[in-house]
Design a protein around this motif. Structure first.
Motif, short mmCIF file in Angstrom:
data_model
loop_
_atom_site.label_atom_id
_atom_site.label_comp_id
_atom_site.label_asym_id
_atom_site.label_seq_id
_atom_site.Cartn_x
_atom_site.Cartn_y
_atom_site.Cartn_z
N UNK A 8 0.83 -1.20 0.00
CA UNK A 8 0.00 0.00 0.00
C UNK A 8 0.86 1.25 0.00
N UNK A 9 0.39 2.28 -0.69
CA UNK A 9 1.11 3.55 -0.73
C UNK A 9 1.08 4.18 0.66
N UNK A 10 2.21 4.68 1.10
CA UNK A 10 2.29 5.31 2.42
C UNK A 10 1.92 6.78 2.30
N UNK A 11 1.20 7.25 3.29
CA UNK A 11 0.79 8.65 3.32
C UNK A 11 2.00 9.54 3.60
N UNK A 12 1.98 10.71 3.00
CA UNK A 12 3.08 11.66 3.19
C UNK A 12 2.62 12.90 3.93
N UNK A 13 3.40 13.96 3.79
CA UNK A 13 3.10 15.20 4.52
C UNK A 13 1.73 15.75 4.14
N UNK A 14 1.35 15.62 2.88
CA UNK A 14 0.07 16.14 2.43
C UNK A 14 -1.09 15.49 3.18
N UNK A 15 -1.04 14.16 3.30
CA UNK A 15 -2.13 13.44 3.97
C UNK A 15 -2.18 13.76 5.46
N UNK A 134 -5.45 6.99 4.09
CA UNK A 134 -4.41 6.19 4.71
C UNK A 134 -4.63 4.72 4.36
N UNK A 135 -4.00 4.29 3.29
CA UNK A 135 -4.16 2.91 2.83
C UNK A 135 -3.17 1.97 3.51
N UNK A 136 -2.08 2.50 4.04
CA UNK A 136 -1.14 1.67 4.79
C UNK A 136 -1.75 1.33 6.15
N UNK A 137 -1.87 0.03 6.50
CA UNK A 137 -2.57 -0.34 7.74
C UNK A 137 -1.99 0.31 8.99
N UNK A 138 -0.66 0.38 9.10
CA UNK A 138 -0.04 0.96 10.30
C UNK A 138 -0.36 2.45 10.41
N UNK A 139 -0.26 3.16 9.30
CA UNK A 139 -0.57 4.58 9.33
C UNK A 139 -2.06 4.83 9.59
#
Length: 510
Positions: A8-15, A134-139
């Motif tokens: 999954x794509x990890x969220x960045x500063x924008x998200x 937030x598609x990355x489960x941990x994030x």
């Protein structure tokens, strides 16, 4: 040939910036539940509402919000969650402005109703957008933890902010504070927030909208009245009517071609247990609040503002509860153990309440902090479980079901535990006490204030002891219930959530 693994794509500063923007309206929506606690006397002096109008000024916001959550969650899935969020923010801001300068009780009631409509669009939309950003489960676990902490903390902060603003400004200022946050959301939302919707939503089932409101509103109204006034045939009938409409609503969802709430959500492994456990957690949270707020004001004889300031202290550690739970899950602790542990911690908070006497401020505050931390840890994890289990295109409906369950659980907790406490109070209060004193602690203190000398002091002391005994009985019940809910670990262990299937692996030539 080599195959690149999909992740999954990890969220960045924008998200994460977008999450911060989303939390502002969420905080204000939750604060509006309690923001009138100290403004009502000033409103009454200025607008001179009748007793019925005063009740509607206070309650209509929560009733409209609860009744429309499922409708707005499903609508957001169809027309776009960002679009609905921005429309709700505009309505919430405009209604706040009207409420601040209302010149009659009728205008204020209408503005509060529109605020409820706006709140019903904002709450499920914010949670659904967290799910899509937030598609990355941990994030996502961290983000939902932040969401849960802000939601819980806002309710506690609302009453304190109300007291401070009313003390220094006029009562309309409690509504004007909403405007900057809504304006910021309207400006930054289109830039930072992605649009998302169900690509194949089907037709909007209009008949389900009144059915859902007819199911939710009578039940919540009846439960709240049972908590405040005790058992009454009229209130029991209200709950019964709501349950009958709930059965009709469920039948409609199972038979409609394009239902408002798809029954398929409940067939997804992990979703149903999460909704039920969220309801139980709300039961525990609001059931305790029914007693602790009265204890600080009436047993310890604190002024409303003093009581609100003291009540804010247990909210301080709440901000750590959800992140700690998320960290434990990310470090490999099974989610079932974290949820079970959260319920056990909350149960221990209830056990601490059973040790409180009639002058135990610090013990009560510690008990509230322990209980709230356990509950917030549970709610953040079960919310993450429910949203992870639900298809992303149904995120709005899934969010609205969680939040409707929270409303039901809170009302049920106040009614059930409140009824236990009231029954014990009436058993413990001296039989010779005047009739109003045998009904409630507030009635007893009012009567005691009119009695001369030692007679009044004796009645007030007896009433405070009887109320504390009732709180002990309710706390024992709550501790048993939450300890039993810790067995949810067995349910969740079997509810392994599967993330949506990844696309076909991308191939690259070496």
């Amino acid at each position: 040939m080599t195959t690149e693994p999909h992740s999954p794509a990890r969220a960045g500063r924008r998200e994460w910036t977008a999450l911060g923007v989303l939390m502002l309206p969420l905080l204000l929506v939750s604060m509006d539940v309690s923001v009138l606690y100290f403004a009502i006397p000033a409103i009454s002096a200025d607008l001179e509402p009748s007793a019925g109008q005063q009740l509607w000024i206070f309650d209509i916001y929560g009733f409209v919000l609860a009744g429309l959550l499922m409708t707005m969650g499903s609508l957001g899935d169809r027309i776009g969650r960002r679009k609905l969020l921005l429309a709700g923010a505009a309505a919430f801001g405009a209604a706040s402005l009207v409420a601040a300068y209302a010149n009659s009780a009728e205008t204020l009631i209408a503005a509060r109703a529109v605020l409820g409509i706006g709140g019903a669009t904002l709450m499920p939309s914010t949670m659904a957008l967290v799910r899509t950003m937030f598609t990355d489960p941990a994030q996502r676990t961290k983000a939902i933890g932040v969401w849960s902490g802000v939601m819980t903390g806002g309710i506690a902060l609302g009453s304190v902010m109300s007291g401070v603003l009313v003390e220094h400004f006029w009562w309309g200022s409690v509504f004007l504070v909403n405007l900057p946050a809504m304006l910021l959301l309207l400006v930054l939302g289109p830039v930072l927030l992605p649009e998302s919707r169900d690509p194949h939503p089907g037709r909007f089932d209009r008949l389900s909208v009144p059915l859902s409101m007819a199911a939710v509103l009578p039940v919540i109204y009846g439960l709240k009245e049972l908590a405040s006034e005790g058992w009454n045939v009229r209130h029991v009938m209200s709950v019964t009517v709501g349950l009958l409409f709930a059965a009709l609503f469920v039948h409609r969802q199972r038979t409609a071609v394009s239902p408002l709430i798809s029954p398929e959500l409940f067939r997804v492994r992990g979703f149903s247990p999460a909704v039920v456990l969220n309801l139980v957690a709300a039961f525990g949270m609001m059931g305790s609040a029914y007693f602790t707020t009265q204890y600080i004001q009436s047993v310890l004889d604190k002024s409303p503002l003093e009581a609100a300031l003291w009540s804010l202290l247990p909210s301080v550690p709440i901000g750590l509860a959800a992140p700690v739970g998320a960290q434990l899950v990310q470090r490999g602790v099974p989610r079932a153990h974290v949820v079970g542990g959260g319920f056990a911690v909350a149960a221990s908070g209830y056990v601490m309440l059973t040790l409180a006497g009639t002058d135990s401020l610090w013990l009560l505050l510690a008990a509230c902090a322990v209980l709230a931390c356990g509950i917030v840890a549970v709610m953040s994890q079960v919310a993450d479980l429910a949203l992870s289990a639900a298809p992303v295109e149904k995120a709005g409906a899934a969010s609205s079901l969680l939040e409707t369950g929270t409303e039901f659980g809170g009302a049920l907790g106040m009614a059930f535990l409140g009824s236990i406490g009231t029954a014990v109070y009436r058993h413990e209060i001296p039989a010779a006490a005047p009739a109003p004193a045998r009904e409630t602690l507030g009635g007893a203190l009012a009567v005691a204030g009119r009695l001369p000398g030692r007679a009044g002091d004796a009645l007030a002391t007896a009433a405070r002891e009887a109320f504390t005994s009732g709180m002990h009985a309710a706390a024992i019940t709550g501790a048993v219930l939450l300890a039993g809910a810790a067995a949810a670990a067995v349910t969740l262990r079997r509810s392994q959530v599967r993330e949506p299937a990844p696309p076909e692996p991308r191939k690259a030539t070496v």
